[in-house]
Design a protein around this motif. Structure first.
Motif, PDB file in Angstrom:
ATOM      1  N   UNK A  33       0.811  -1.028   0.170  1.00  0.00           N
ATOM      2  CA  UNK A  33      -0.058   0.115   0.039  1.00  0.00           C
ATOM      3  C   UNK A  33       0.950   1.281   0.063  1.00  0.00           C
ATOM      4  N   UNK A  34       0.420   2.100  -0.765  1.00  0.00           N
ATOM      5  CA  UNK A  34       1.165   3.338  -0.804  1.00  0.00           C
ATOM      6  C   UNK A  34       0.962   4.243   0.381  1.00  0.00           C
ATOM      7  N   UNK A  35       1.997   4.966   0.884  1.00  0.00           N
ATOM      8  CA  UNK A  35       1.719   5.734   1.938  1.00  0.00           C
ATOM      9  C   UNK A  35       0.866   6.750   2.134  1.00  0.00           C
ATOM     10  N   UNK A  36      -0.101   7.171   3.038  1.00  0.00           N
ATOM     11  CA  UNK A  36      -1.051   8.054   3.021  1.00  0.00           C
ATOM     12  C   UNK A  36      -2.382   7.685   2.106  1.00  0.00           C
ATOM     13  N   UNK A  37      -2.598   6.287   2.006  1.00  0.00           N
ATOM     14  CA  UNK A  37      -3.505   6.190   0.918  1.00  0.00           C
ATOM     15  C   UNK A  37      -5.026   5.876   1.780  1.00  0.00           C
ATOM     16  N   UNK A  38      -5.784   6.483   1.587  1.00  0.00           N
ATOM     17  CA  UNK A  38      -6.866   6.589   2.304  1.00  0.00           C
ATOM     18  C   UNK A  38      -7.554   4.960   2.312  1.00  0.00           C
ATOM     19  N   UNK A  39      -8.175   4.488   3.324  1.00  0.00           N
ATOM     20  CA  UNK A  39      -8.582   3.224   3.575  1.00  0.00           C
ATOM     21  C   UNK A  39      -9.576   2.911   2.631  1.00  0.00           C
ATOM     22  N   UNK A  40     -10.458   3.874   2.057  1.00  0.00           N
ATOM     23  CA  UNK A  40     -11.520   3.527   1.275  1.00  0.00           C
ATOM     24  C   UNK A  40     -11.082   3.441  -0.134  1.00  0.00           C
ATOM     25  N   UNK A  41     -10.014   4.097  -0.492  1.00  0.00           N
ATOM     26  CA  UNK A  41      -9.487   3.806  -1.810  1.00  0.00           C
ATOM     27  C   UNK A  41      -8.601   2.437  -1.906  1.00  0.00           C
ATOM     28  N   UNK A  42      -7.983   2.086  -0.854  1.00  0.00           N
ATOM     29  CA  UNK A  42      -7.410   0.773  -0.650  1.00  0.00           C
ATOM     30  C   UNK A  42      -8.299  -0.234  -1.038  1.00  0.00           C
ATOM     31  N   UNK A  43      -9.374  -0.169  -0.222  1.00  0.00           N
ATOM     32  CA  UNK A  43     -10.370  -1.373  -0.156  1.00  0.00           C
ATOM     33  C   UNK A  43     -11.089  -1.415  -1.653  1.00  0.00           C
ATOM     34  N   UNK A  44     -11.318  -0.160  -2.196  1.00  0.00           N
ATOM     35  CA  UNK A  44     -12.005  -0.239  -3.571  1.00  0.00           C
ATOM     36  C   UNK A  44     -10.924  -0.951  -4.583  1.00  0.00           C
ATOM     37  N   UNK A  45      -9.583  -0.714  -4.630  1.00  0.00           N
ATOM     38  CA  UNK A  45      -8.723  -1.234  -5.303  1.00  0.00           C
ATOM     39  C   UNK A  45      -8.476  -2.772  -5.287  1.00  0.00           C
ATOM     40  N   UNK A  46      -8.718  -3.119  -3.880  1.00  0.00           N
ATOM     41  CA  UNK A  46      -8.533  -4.457  -3.492  1.00  0.00           C
ATOM     42  C   UNK A  46      -9.705  -5.270  -4.017  1.00  0.00           C
ATOM     43  N   UNK A  47     -10.799  -4.685  -3.952  1.00  0.00           N
ATOM     44  CA  UNK A  47     -11.983  -5.373  -4.448  1.00  0.00           C
ATOM     45  C   UNK A  47     -12.071  -5.603  -5.905  1.00  0.00           C
ATOM     46  N   UNK A  48     -11.675  -4.569  -6.758  1.00  0.00           N
ATOM     47  CA  UNK A  48     -11.426  -4.566  -8.186  1.00  0.00           C
ATOM     48  C   UNK A  48     -10.542  -5.643  -8.328  1.00  0.00           C
ATOM     49  N   UNK A  49      -9.175  -5.707  -7.756  1.00  0.00           N
ATOM     50  CA  UNK A  49      -8.293  -6.857  -7.987  1.00  0.00           C
ATOM     51  C   UNK A  49      -9.006  -8.300  -7.868  1.00  0.00           C
ATOM     52  N   UNK A  50      -9.918  -8.262  -6.738  1.00  0.00           N
ATOM     53  CA  UNK A  50     -10.477  -9.439  -6.377  1.00  0.00           C
ATOM     54  C   UNK A  50     -11.597 -10.004  -7.642  1.00  0.00           C
ATOM     55  N   UNK A  51     -12.253  -9.060  -8.170  1.00  0.00           N
ATOM     56  CA  UNK A  51     -13.286  -9.340  -8.972  1.00  0.00           C
ATOM     57  C   UNK A  51     -12.829  -9.644 -10.228  1.00  0.00           C
ATOM     58  N   UNK A  52     -11.528  -9.032 -10.801  1.00  0.00           N
ATOM     59  CA  UNK A  52     -11.121  -9.142 -12.108  1.00  0.00           C
ATOM     60  C   UNK A  52      -9.990 -10.062 -12.360  1.00  0.00           C
ATOM     61  N   UNK A  53      -9.335 -10.768 -11.264  1.00  0.00           N
ATOM     62  CA  UNK A  53      -8.252 -11.611 -11.579  1.00  0.00           C
ATOM     63  C   UNK A  53      -8.653 -12.801 -10.491  1.00  0.00           C
ATOM     64  N   UNK A  54      -7.729 -13.809 -10.877  1.00  0.00           N
ATOM     65  CA  UNK A  54      -7.743 -15.136 -10.220  1.00  0.00           C
ATOM     66  C   UNK A  54      -6.274 -15.386  -9.181  1.00  0.00           C
ATOM     67  N   UNK A  55      -6.372 -16.074  -8.221  1.00  0.00           N
ATOM     68  CA  UNK A  55      -5.182 -16.002  -7.329  1.00  0.00           C
ATOM     69  C   UNK A  55      -4.092 -16.380  -8.229  1.00  0.00           C
ATOM     70  N   UNK A  56      -4.246 -17.418  -8.989  1.00  0.00           N
ATOM     71  CA  UNK A  56      -3.319 -17.855  -9.922  1.00  0.00           C
ATOM     72  C   UNK A  56      -2.346 -16.943 -10.712  1.00  0.00           C
ATOM     73  N   UNK A  57      -2.981 -15.681 -11.155  1.00  0.00           N
ATOM     74  CA  UNK A  57      -2.431 -14.975 -11.906  1.00  0.00           C
ATOM     75  C   UNK A  57      -1.381 -14.004 -10.964  1.00  0.00           C
ATOM     76  N   UNK A  58      -1.468 -13.960  -9.767  1.00  0.00           N
ATOM     77  CA  UNK A  58      -0.415 -13.401  -8.562  1.00  0.00           C
ATOM     78  C   UNK A  58       0.642 -14.132  -8.130  1.00  0.00           C
ATOM     79  N   UNK A  59       1.100 -15.374  -8.725  1.00  0.00           N
ATOM     80  CA  UNK A  59       1.970 -16.105  -8.077  1.00  0.00           C
ATOM     81  C   UNK A  59       3.310 -15.488  -8.287  1.00  0.00           C
ATOM     82  N   UNK A  60       3.914 -15.293  -7.404  1.00  0.00           N
ATOM     83  CA  UNK A  60       5.086 -14.597  -7.617  1.00  0.00           C
ATOM     84  C   UNK A  60       5.404 -13.293  -8.023  1.00  0.00           C
ATOM     85  N   UNK A  61       4.214 -12.586  -7.799  1.00  0.00           N
ATOM     86  CA  UNK A  61       4.281 -11.138  -8.395  1.00  0.00           C
ATOM     87  C   UNK A  61       4.063 -10.233  -7.199  1.00  0.00           C
TER      88      UNK A  61
END
Length: 119
Positions: free
Chosen positions: A85-113
């Motif tokens: 997480x980048x410094x001073x990132x609002x929690x709401x923005x972090x949650x939105x980004x994580x939700x988007x990542x969860x919705x559009x990708x699969x776990x295997x896509x992030x192996x070793x990344x």
């Protein structure tokens, strides 16, 4: 397989709550919770736990984690991904980004990344 997140202990518990408000289907746990690594668990042990449990780490630990991550990979081990997480990132923005990542990708896509929130 859908991404399963683990929040590092130095991140506020409110991040988990904010993400679950957006999407209660997301599997997100935090270091120190029941059946998770205990508070104070060393980074190398967290990385092994993440590999075994197939969880992606969310952290802002840019001091010790990079070298431990390199050691982990150098020993032939793997991760299911890591987001800083980048410094001073609002929690709401972090949650939105994580939700988007969860919705559009699969776990295997992030192996070793690794990635940054926001990108």
């Amino acid at each position: 397989m859908k991404i399963r997140f683990l929040l590092d202990e130095n991140l506020p518990p409110k991040l988990k709550s904010a993400l679950l408000r957006l999407n209660p289907k997301i599997d997100i746990m935090r270091v120190g919770e029941e059946n998770m690594p205990t508070l104070g668990t060393l980074d190398p042990e967290i990385l092994i736990y993440l590999e075994m449990s197939k969880r992606l780490l969310i952290t802002d630990n840019r001091k010790s984690m990079p070298s431990h991550l390199n050691d982990h990979w150098s020993s032939g081990r793997h991760t299911w991904g890591l987001f800083w997480l980048r410094p001073n990132l609002p929690l709401s923005k972090a949650a939105e980004e994580l939700n988007l990542i969860w919705e559009v990708s699969e776990a295997e896509e992030w192996i070793d990344k690794i990635g940054w929130i926001p990108f």
